[in-house]
Motif scaffolding. Structure first.
Motif, PDB file in Angstrom:
ATOM      1  N   LEU A 180       0.820  -1.215   0.000  1.00 14.48           N
ATOM      2  CA  LEU A 180       0.000   0.000   0.000  1.00 14.48           C
ATOM      3  C   LEU A 180       0.851   1.261   0.000  1.00 14.48           C
ATOM      4  N   GLY A 181       1.989   1.201   0.673  1.00 12.58           N
ATOM      5  CA  GLY A 181       2.836   2.383   0.749  1.00 12.58           C
ATOM      6  C   GLY A 181       3.815   2.522  -0.393  1.00 12.58           C
ATOM      7  N   GLU A 182       3.987   1.451  -1.202  1.00 11.65           N
ATOM      8  CA  GLU A 182       5.041   1.465  -2.216  1.00 11.65           C
ATOM      9  C   GLU A 182       4.548   1.288  -3.642  1.00 11.65           C
ATOM     10  N   HIS A 183       3.306   0.864  -3.845  1.00  9.59           N
ATOM     11  CA  HIS A 183       2.865   0.508  -5.194  1.00  9.59           C
ATOM     12  C   HIS A 183       2.725   1.738  -6.090  1.00  9.59           C
ATOM     13  N   ARG A 184       2.719   1.475  -7.389  1.00 10.55           N
ATOM     14  CA  ARG A 184       2.518   2.547  -8.362  1.00 10.55           C
ATOM     15  C   ARG A 184       1.026   2.856  -8.455  1.00 10.55           C
ATOM     16  N   HIS A 185       0.665   4.040  -8.025  1.00 12.19           N
ATOM     17  CA  HIS A 185      -0.745   4.421  -7.949  1.00 12.19           C
ATOM     18  C   HIS A 185      -1.181   5.103  -9.243  1.00 12.19           C
ATOM     19  N   ASP A 186      -2.425   4.836  -9.653  1.00  9.04           N
ATOM     20  CA  ASP A 186      -3.010   5.550 -10.786  1.00  9.04           C
ATOM     21  C   ASP A 186      -4.470   5.850 -10.459  1.00  9.04           C
ATOM     22  N   ASP A 187      -5.142   6.554 -11.347  1.00  7.37           N
ATOM     23  CA  ASP A 187      -6.510   6.997 -11.071  1.00  7.37           C
ATOM     24  C   ASP A 187      -7.492   5.839 -10.945  1.00  7.37           C
ATOM     25  N   ALA A 188      -7.161   4.694 -11.548  1.00  5.47           N
ATOM     26  CA  ALA A 188      -8.063   3.544 -11.482  1.00  5.47           C
ATOM     27  C   ALA A 188      -7.901   2.752 -10.183  1.00  5.47           C
ATOM     28  N   CYS A 189      -6.842   3.023  -9.445  1.00  2.00           N
ATOM     29  CA  CYS A 189      -6.559   2.272  -8.219  1.00  2.00           C
ATOM     30  C   CYS A 189      -7.507   2.700  -7.101  1.00  2.00           C
ATOM     31  N   ARG A 190      -8.003   1.733  -6.360  1.00  3.33           N
ATOM     32  CA  ARG A 190      -8.931   2.003  -5.257  1.00  3.33           C
ATOM     33  C   ARG A 190      -8.294   1.655  -3.909  1.00  3.33           C
ATOM     34  N   CYS A 191      -6.988   1.897  -3.804  1.00 10.49           N
ATOM     35  CA  CYS A 191      -6.278   1.537  -2.579  1.00 10.49           C
ATOM     36  C   CYS A 191      -6.740   2.346  -1.371  1.00 10.49           C
ATOM     37  N   HIS A 192      -7.441   3.459  -1.606  1.00  2.00           N
ATOM     38  CA  HIS A 192      -7.933   4.247  -0.471  1.00  2.00           C
ATOM     39  C   HIS A 192      -8.989   3.484   0.325  1.00  2.00           C
ATOM     40  N   ARG A 193      -9.498   2.392  -0.230  1.00  6.57           N
ATOM     41  CA  ARG A 193     -10.512   1.593   0.462  1.00  6.57           C
ATOM     42  C   ARG A 193      -9.902   0.504   1.344  1.00  6.57           C
ATOM     43  N   ILE A 194      -8.591   0.561   1.555  1.00  7.70           N
ATOM     44  CA  ILE A 194      -7.915  -0.424   2.400  1.00  7.70           C
ATOM     45  C   ILE A 194      -7.455   0.249   3.691  1.00  7.70           C
ATOM     46  N   VAL A 195      -7.747  -0.403   4.809  1.00 10.89           N
ATOM     47  CA  VAL A 195      -7.376   0.118   6.127  1.00 10.89           C
ATOM     48  C   VAL A 195      -6.724  -0.995   6.942  1.00 10.89           C
ATOM     49  N   ARG A 196      -6.316  -0.665   8.129  1.00  9.98           N
ATOM     50  CA  ARG A 196      -5.748  -1.665   9.034  1.00  9.98           C
ATOM     51  C   ARG A 196      -6.868  -2.384   9.781  1.00  9.98           C
ATOM     52  N   ALA A 197      -6.478  -3.344  10.604  1.00 11.81           N
ATOM     53  CA  ALA A 197      -7.452  -4.124  11.366  1.00 11.81           C
ATOM     54  C   ALA A 197      -8.337  -3.205  12.201  1.00 11.81           C
ATOM     55  N   GLY A 198      -9.621  -3.531  12.245  1.00 11.44           N
ATOM     56  CA  GLY A 198     -10.561  -2.735  13.019  1.00 11.44           C
ATOM     57  C   GLY A 198     -10.933  -1.418  12.377  1.00 11.44           C
ATOM     58  N   GLY A 199     -10.498  -1.204  11.131  1.00 14.39           N
ATOM     59  CA  GLY A 199     -10.822   0.042  10.440  1.00 14.39           C
ATOM     60  C   GLY A 199      -9.875   1.181  10.723  1.00 14.39           C
ATOM     61  N   ARG A 200      -8.742   0.886  11.391  1.00  9.54           N
ATOM     62  CA  ARG A 200      -7.789   1.951  11.727  1.00  9.54           C
ATOM     63  C   ARG A 200      -7.032   2.410  10.481  1.00  9.54           C
ATOM     64  N   TRP A 201      -6.549   3.648  10.548  1.00  7.38           N
ATOM     65  CA  TRP A 201      -5.774   4.184   9.427  1.00  7.38           C
ATOM     66  C   TRP A 201      -4.432   3.480   9.330  1.00  7.38           C
ATOM     67  N   GLY A 202      -3.975   3.285   8.103  1.00 11.58           N
ATOM     68  CA  GLY A 202      -2.684   2.654   7.872  1.00 11.58           C
ATOM     69  C   GLY A 202      -1.853   3.471   6.912  1.00 11.58           C
ATOM     70  N   VAL A 203      -0.876   2.824   6.294  1.00 13.69           N
ATOM     71  CA  VAL A 203      -0.011   3.487   5.325  1.00 13.69           C
ATOM     72  C   VAL A 203      -0.747   3.595   3.997  1.00 13.69           C
ATOM     73  N   SER A 204      -0.608   4.738   3.335  1.00  7.89           N
ATOM     74  CA  SER A 204      -1.266   4.925   2.047  1.00  7.89           C
ATOM     75  C   SER A 204      -0.333   5.659   1.097  1.00  7.89           C
ATOM     76  N   ALA A 205      -0.278   5.185  -0.149  1.00  9.44           N
ATOM     77  CA  ALA A 205       0.571   5.827  -1.147  1.00  9.44           C
ATOM     78  C   ALA A 205       0.072   7.220  -1.497  1.00  9.44           C
ATOM     79  N   ILE A 206      -1.201   7.510  -1.230  1.00  7.80           N
ATOM     80  CA  ILE A 206      -1.765   8.811  -1.593  1.00  7.80           C
ATOM     81  C   ILE A 206      -1.832   9.763  -0.403  1.00  7.80           C
ATOM     82  N   GLY A 207      -1.430   9.291   0.774  1.00  2.55           N
ATOM     83  CA  GLY A 207      -1.464  10.142   1.954  1.00  2.55           C
ATOM     84  C   GLY A 207      -2.797  10.053   2.681  1.00  2.55           C
ATOM     85  N   LEU A 208      -2.755  10.234   3.989  1.00  3.56           N
ATOM     86  CA  LEU A 208      -3.953  10.068   4.807  1.00  3.56           C
ATOM     87  C   LEU A 208      -5.035  11.089   4.463  1.00  3.56           C
ATOM     88  N   ALA A 209      -4.648  12.345   4.267  1.00  5.83           N
ATOM     89  CA  ALA A 209      -5.643  13.386   3.995  1.00  5.83           C
ATOM     90  C   ALA A 209      -6.426  13.083   2.719  1.00  5.83           C
TER      91      ALA A 209
END
Length: 245
Positions: free
Chosen positions: A59-88
């Motif tokens: 999640l923190g290292e992959h090549r992100h593009d507009d079709a990627c939906r990685c923002h829908r991935i979180v840590r256990a229990g719904g907690r915030w985790g690492v994101s290639a696009i930033g938390l905000a």
């Protein structure tokens, strides 16, 4: 080792290590707007909860593009985790999709469990890639033979793999025993497509090791003993990379 490599069943050739990133992206694409899933849930669908750590790294290292939906991935229990696009940016996208946010993550009502994700992505759920690799390991475990030497060996080789990004360097070094004199060595450089996941090191490193060992055989430098930087029987399924080899 040299005796065992001749004429044995090559179970490795029966399976091509999967491109896990492609399967992971299919799972992520199956998550509908308004919902999220955890790394652990995705790992369960891949076939082993041990893959959760790799997913978090991806999640923190992959090549992100507009079709990627990685923002829908979180840590256990719904907690915030690492994101290639930033938390905000992740929070902004989730809010636009109707996900309810809390101070520490997302509302649990928006968090999909493994049963729900199996329904959304049945093609992966019906054939988890890591489960197939476990089946191969179980098959190989029944073929392992511990064969003590009748006399002290006269040659020993070491094999290992090092990495720089997605490039792997597999090395074979043949030495005389017990003098330690270096007799011959070779290496190859290759791309890696299978990530490091605990319990599956062979599927990452064995393709390179097999190539350098094949070169050693052709050059007449297959040692009587090959030392592997990895486990053998001391493995969750009793089939570490040394057992595979």
């Amino acid at each position: 080792m040299g005796r065992q490599m001749n004429g044995t069943k090559d179970a490795w050739s029966q399976i091509d290590p999967p491109v896990l990133e492609d399967t992971l992206r299919r799972l992520i694409s199956a998550i509908p707007a308004g919902y999220v899933a955890s790394c652990g849930t995705l790992a369960e669908l891949l076939g082993d909860i041990c893959a959760a750590r790799w997913i978090g790294t991806w999640l923190g290292e992959h090549r992100h593009d507009d079709a990627c939906r990685c923002h829908r991935i979180v840590r256990a229990g719904g907690r915030w985790g690492v994101s290639a696009i930033g938390l905000a940016r992740q929070q902004q996208l989730l809010q636009q999709e109707g996900v309810l946010l809390t101070a520490s993550g997302v509302d649990p009502r928006c968090l999909l469990d493994s049963a729900a994700l199996r329904t959304l992505c049945p093609e992966v759920a019906s054939n988890p890639p890591l489960a197939a690799l476990q089946s191969l390991q179980d098959e190989l475990r029944g073929q392992i033979q511990l064969c003590p030497f009748e006399e002290e060996p006269h040659s020993v080789a070491g094999v290992d793999v090092s990495y720089k990004g997605n490039q792997a360097v597999a090395v074979y070094c043949h030495t005389a025993w017990p003098s330690g004199e270096r007799l011959w060595e070779t290496h190859i450089v290759m791309s890696t497509r299978f990530p490091y996941i605990s319990g599956y090191l062979a599927f990452r490193e064995l393709p390179g090791l097999l190539r350098v060992i094949e070169e050693a055989k052709k050059a007449g430098h297959l040692a009587e003993v090959i030392v592997v930087d990895g486990s053998g029987l001391l493995h969750p399924r009793g089939v570490g990379i040394a057992s595979h080899l």
